[in-house]
Design a protein around this motif. Sequence first.
Motif, mmCIF file in Angstrom:
data_model
loop_
_atom_site.group_PDB
_atom_site.id
_atom_site.type_symbol
_atom_site.label_atom_id
_atom_site.label_comp_id
_atom_site.label_asym_id
_atom_site.label_seq_id
_atom_site.Cartn_x
_atom_site.Cartn_y
_atom_site.Cartn_z
ATOM 1 N N MET A 150 0.852 -1.187 0.000
ATOM 2 C CA MET A 150 0.000 0.000 0.000
ATOM 3 C C MET A 150 0.893 1.245 0.000
ATOM 4 S SD MET A 150 -2.853 -1.170 2.802
ATOM 5 C CE MET A 150 -3.989 0.155 2.424
ATOM 6 N N GLU A 151 1.175 1.721 -1.179
ATOM 7 C CA GLU A 151 2.109 2.842 -1.329
ATOM 8 C C GLU A 151 1.367 4.170 -1.283
ATOM 9 O OE1 GLU A 151 5.441 4.561 -4.487
ATOM 10 O OE2 GLU A 151 4.376 2.679 -4.875
ATOM 11 N N LEU A 152 1.940 5.121 -0.526
ATOM 12 C CA LEU A 152 1.394 6.468 -0.456
ATOM 13 C C LEU A 152 2.075 7.348 -1.495
ATOM 14 C CD1 LEU A 152 1.188 6.956 3.420
ATOM 15 C CD2 LEU A 152 -0.683 6.456 1.852
ATOM 16 N N ILE A 153 1.259 8.210 -2.126
ATOM 17 C CA ILE A 153 1.752 9.103 -3.172
ATOM 18 C C ILE A 153 1.670 10.530 -2.637
ATOM 19 C CG2 ILE A 153 1.407 9.890 -5.551
ATOM 20 C CD1 ILE A 153 -0.334 7.243 -5.844
ATOM 21 N N PHE A 154 2.796 11.257 -2.669
ATOM 22 C CA PHE A 154 2.868 12.607 -2.106
ATOM 23 C C PHE A 154 3.007 13.635 -3.221
ATOM 24 C CE2 PHE A 154 4.125 9.854 1.295
ATOM 25 C CZ PHE A 154 3.721 10.481 2.467
ATOM 26 N N THR A 155 2.140 14.647 -3.194
ATOM 27 C CA THR A 155 2.262 15.797 -4.091
ATOM 28 C C THR A 155 1.903 17.050 -3.299
ATOM 29 O OG1 THR A 155 -0.011 15.499 -4.855
ATOM 30 C CG2 THR A 155 1.727 14.520 -6.216
ATOM 31 N N ALA A 156 2.141 18.194 -3.896
ATOM 32 C CA ALA A 156 1.836 19.448 -3.201
ATOM 33 C C ALA A 156 1.553 20.550 -4.214
ATOM 34 C CB ALA A 156 2.988 19.854 -2.282
ATOM 35 N N ARG A 157 0.857 21.559 -3.736
ATOM 36 C CA ARG A 157 0.596 22.777 -4.496
ATOM 37 C C ARG A 157 0.939 23.958 -3.599
ATOM 38 N NH1 ARG A 157 -5.353 25.431 -5.644
ATOM 39 N NH2 ARG A 157 -4.577 27.354 -6.620
ATOM 40 N N SER A 158 1.790 24.852 -4.036
ATOM 41 C CA SER A 158 2.219 25.970 -3.194
ATOM 42 C C SER A 158 1.364 27.206 -3.444
ATOM 43 C CB SER A 158 3.684 26.308 -3.433
ATOM 44 O OG SER A 158 3.826 27.072 -4.615
ATOM 45 N N SER A 159 1.390 28.103 -2.489
ATOM 46 C CA SER A 159 0.630 29.348 -2.602
ATOM 47 C C SER A 159 1.164 30.249 -3.697
ATOM 48 C CB SER A 159 0.669 30.100 -1.266
ATOM 49 O OG SER A 159 0.151 29.319 -0.216
ATOM 50 N N TRP A 160 2.426 30.055 -4.102
ATOM 51 C CA TRP A 160 3.061 31.004 -5.022
ATOM 52 C C TRP A 160 3.077 30.514 -6.464
ATOM 53 C CZ3 TRP A 160 5.763 29.360 -0.498
ATOM 54 C CH2 TRP A 160 5.582 30.225 0.593
ATOM 55 N N GLN A 161 2.770 29.250 -6.659
ATOM 56 C CA GLN A 161 2.860 28.747 -8.019
ATOM 57 C C GLN A 161 1.675 29.217 -8.871
ATOM 58 O OE1 GLN A 161 2.391 24.458 -6.917
ATOM 59 N NE2 GLN A 161 0.765 24.399 -8.465
ATOM 60 N N GLU A 162 1.872 29.243 -10.155
ATOM 61 C CA GLU A 162 0.776 29.522 -11.069
ATOM 62 C C GLU A 162 0.018 28.221 -11.344
ATOM 63 O OE1 GLU A 162 2.064 31.438 -14.606
ATOM 64 O OE2 GLU A 162 2.981 33.141 -13.563
ATOM 65 N N GLY A 163 -1.294 28.331 -11.473
ATOM 66 C CA GLY A 163 -2.096 27.155 -11.756
ATOM 67 C C GLY A 163 -2.415 26.353 -10.514
ATOM 68 N N THR A 164 -3.143 25.276 -10.714
ATOM 69 C CA THR A 164 -3.652 24.468 -9.600
ATOM 70 C C THR A 164 -3.085 23.051 -9.585
ATOM 71 O OG1 THR A 164 -5.563 23.786 -10.929
ATOM 72 C CG2 THR A 164 -5.832 25.757 -9.560
ATOM 73 N N VAL A 165 -2.082 22.780 -10.372
ATOM 74 C CA VAL A 165 -1.544 21.425 -10.493
ATOM 75 C C VAL A 165 -0.729 21.065 -9.249
ATOM 76 C CG1 VAL A 165 0.013 19.928 -11.809
ATOM 77 C CG2 VAL A 165 -1.505 21.537 -12.997
ATOM 78 N N TYR A 166 -0.911 19.839 -8.769
ATOM 79 C CA TYR A 166 -0.107 19.303 -7.674
ATOM 80 C C TYR A 166 1.093 18.569 -8.278
ATOM 81 C CZ TYR A 166 -3.530 20.426 -4.072
ATOM 82 O OH TYR A 166 -4.346 21.093 -3.199
ATOM 83 N N THR A 167 2.280 18.874 -7.776
ATOM 84 C CA THR A 167 3.509 18.273 -8.295
ATOM 85 C C THR A 167 4.260 17.556 -7.176
ATOM 86 O OG1 THR A 167 4.698 20.364 -7.931
ATOM 87 C CG2 THR A 167 3.737 19.984 -10.127
ATOM 88 N N GLU A 168 5.279 16.786 -7.556
ATOM 89 C CA GLU A 168 6.024 15.986 -6.582
ATOM 90 C C GLU A 168 6.685 16.872 -5.532
ATOM 91 O OE1 GLU A 168 8.701 13.493 -8.711
ATOM 92 O OE2 GLU A 168 7.103 12.265 -9.597
ATOM 93 N N LEU A 169 6.897 16.285 -4.345
ATOM 94 C CA LEU A 169 7.376 17.078 -3.220
ATOM 95 C C LEU A 169 8.736 17.710 -3.461
ATOM 96 C CD1 LEU A 169 6.366 15.168 0.049
ATOM 97 C CD2 LEU A 169 5.073 16.834 -1.285
#
Length: 662
Positions: A1-20
């Motif tokens: 059961m693998e966990l997948i981590f992504t994030a979206r920062s307050s400063w980035q453009e757009g709403t895409v979640y990317t790797e940590l």
Amino acid sequence: MELIFTARSSWQEGTVYTELDTHRLRAEVNVIADKDKSEDPRQVQVTIENEGNQRWSGVIHIELGFDKHQPRFFLPAFMYGHNRGEAPQNVPNEFPRIRTGHPSRPSSPWWMVRSDRLSHPAALVYDTGRIVGLSASPYWLNNEHTGLKKPWYPGQKGNFLQYAGFTCSIEKGTVGYTLGYENAPLLFIKSRLVHERAPLAENVFELAAGEVVEFIMELYDYESSSPLGINSAIESIYKKYHEYPRRGSDIRKAVSDLSTAIRDYAWLPEDRHYSTFVYEDAESGSYRYNKIISISWTNGMTIAAPMLIAALRQNDEPMRQQALSCITNIIENAMNPESGLPYDAYQDGIWSIKGWWFDGMRTPGHSSYLVAQAMFYILKCYDYEYRILQNTHNEWLDYVKQVLIRLEHSKNADGEYPTILSEHTGAGLEYDAFSGAWCLAAKAYYSWLTNDSSDLEEMRRSERHYYNVYVKQMECYGAPLDADKAVDSEGILAYIKALRFLHALTGEETFLDHMKDAIKYEFSFKFCYNSPVQIPPLSTLKWSSSGGSVTSVANPHIHPMSSNLIDELLYYVKQRKDDYIHQRMKDTVAWGCQTYNRMDNEYDFGKKGWMSERFCHSQGLVTETYADGSPASTWFCLMPWASGSIIEGLVGDLWDDVNSTK
């Protein structure tokens, strides 16, 4: 059961979640407790560190993947299956639905939601014989001494910091948890007030340079023959996060306060009914009434029955006479001679099918929800008048019998009662809804009262249908008339009441088995902890959400209707010892005893004993305001059907039990 981590920062453009690593964040996962039994969760400790040299702000998304075939998601009180994403969605009321591809609003293949919209902090999925999912703390605290962030668990000390979030995606085949949160792609404040995805602001999670946070997640993965298997996880989560409601009145005082307020402020003698809303003009001391009278649901018998029983329990004859007048008025005047069914609504001296809900219906006609619920409560009044005073009202039984015969003829080939019946002939016009379970409940109650088993096989057939098509799928819809067949908690109350009397009539264990499953479905809408509401008056009162149930995925506030189920919960635990159901019954009792004005103006409105139906446990539901325009977390009015739900739960068999132990 693998966990997948992504994030979206307050400063980035757009709403895409990317790797940590694109955010200079690092995650580590360590197993700290493995399973003892197949249905137990695996506990893992998650560590997240900001390895950058600047403060990081945004939302961190942790997803758990599963082997996707035909997923049905369960985010308790928010998402059941696909929230009927399979059904037509061009209806007046919007609520979150799951559809694949690029569907139009209000459907989406993925959802993100703040944790306090869920009754239990979990995101689960059933797919081809397996339950998979995760659970983690619904909100975070600041440590009182160090200022460090830590997840909340019952008993944890600290200052409220912010809510977390939960997610699901049919595209990716994941369920998830977020530090920080988003309500995306839409925020449903209520079924006709929907906001688009908001920019990241107060919903972000912040990590100082070098800061580390640690928290525990429970990961579920076990076999199940049906979606009912999620209830094992919900029970486990309840035990971990359970909080008891704040201390309220005792049972006798709560009944006295609530029933006296209805007697003194809500009775309309000229209409021989109760007002649905009562508003107070604080300056003039006068009262304003919004009558919207009906035979049941939000008026009529759902008020008259608990008021009659409260009057009998308290030896209050004026209160009893009000209730008797309401019952007699319905029986003598509401009948539609064309259909053989009582009209649902009354206004300006006219009985009709055009209640306040009429323009939101797909098909005009009598509502089986209202008609059969009224019959059930007439029977309950008959039962208690005889039980306490030995009064027989055979005319009530005769009236109910003729209506039940008419309803029985309207069933379809599956044994399902209609949700809408013809105003002219009484024939079934629309099905595919759980509201007809009230017909089964009234039929079972009548059969038990009269010791008549002649229709038992037909009742068995209907019960099996409702169980297999709705309850077993954990997807009961089509009870409240204002929710466009959204998945709800209301209809299950009727089904549970039906099972109680079917079991009492037959002693068959299958009815108790199904009753247990239905009760646990209702519990999935019932809060297990006290969400830290941030808006008054609920915030200033330290009001408790634990023990209160969310009405539906379309009207997602907490309301008191499930409090009328206490008799049935007590009946079940007397038949089978079940500490879990017993404890949740106690939560329900305690919630009702603390959720009304125990003194004048306690909830910033009204008199002692007043309460409304709408409790906004989540800020994302708030629409009411104070006079100065600031937000308020409840409605400012007396709503007797809401009070009646609390009263009904307290004056039945529980009243006898409590008083027999003194």
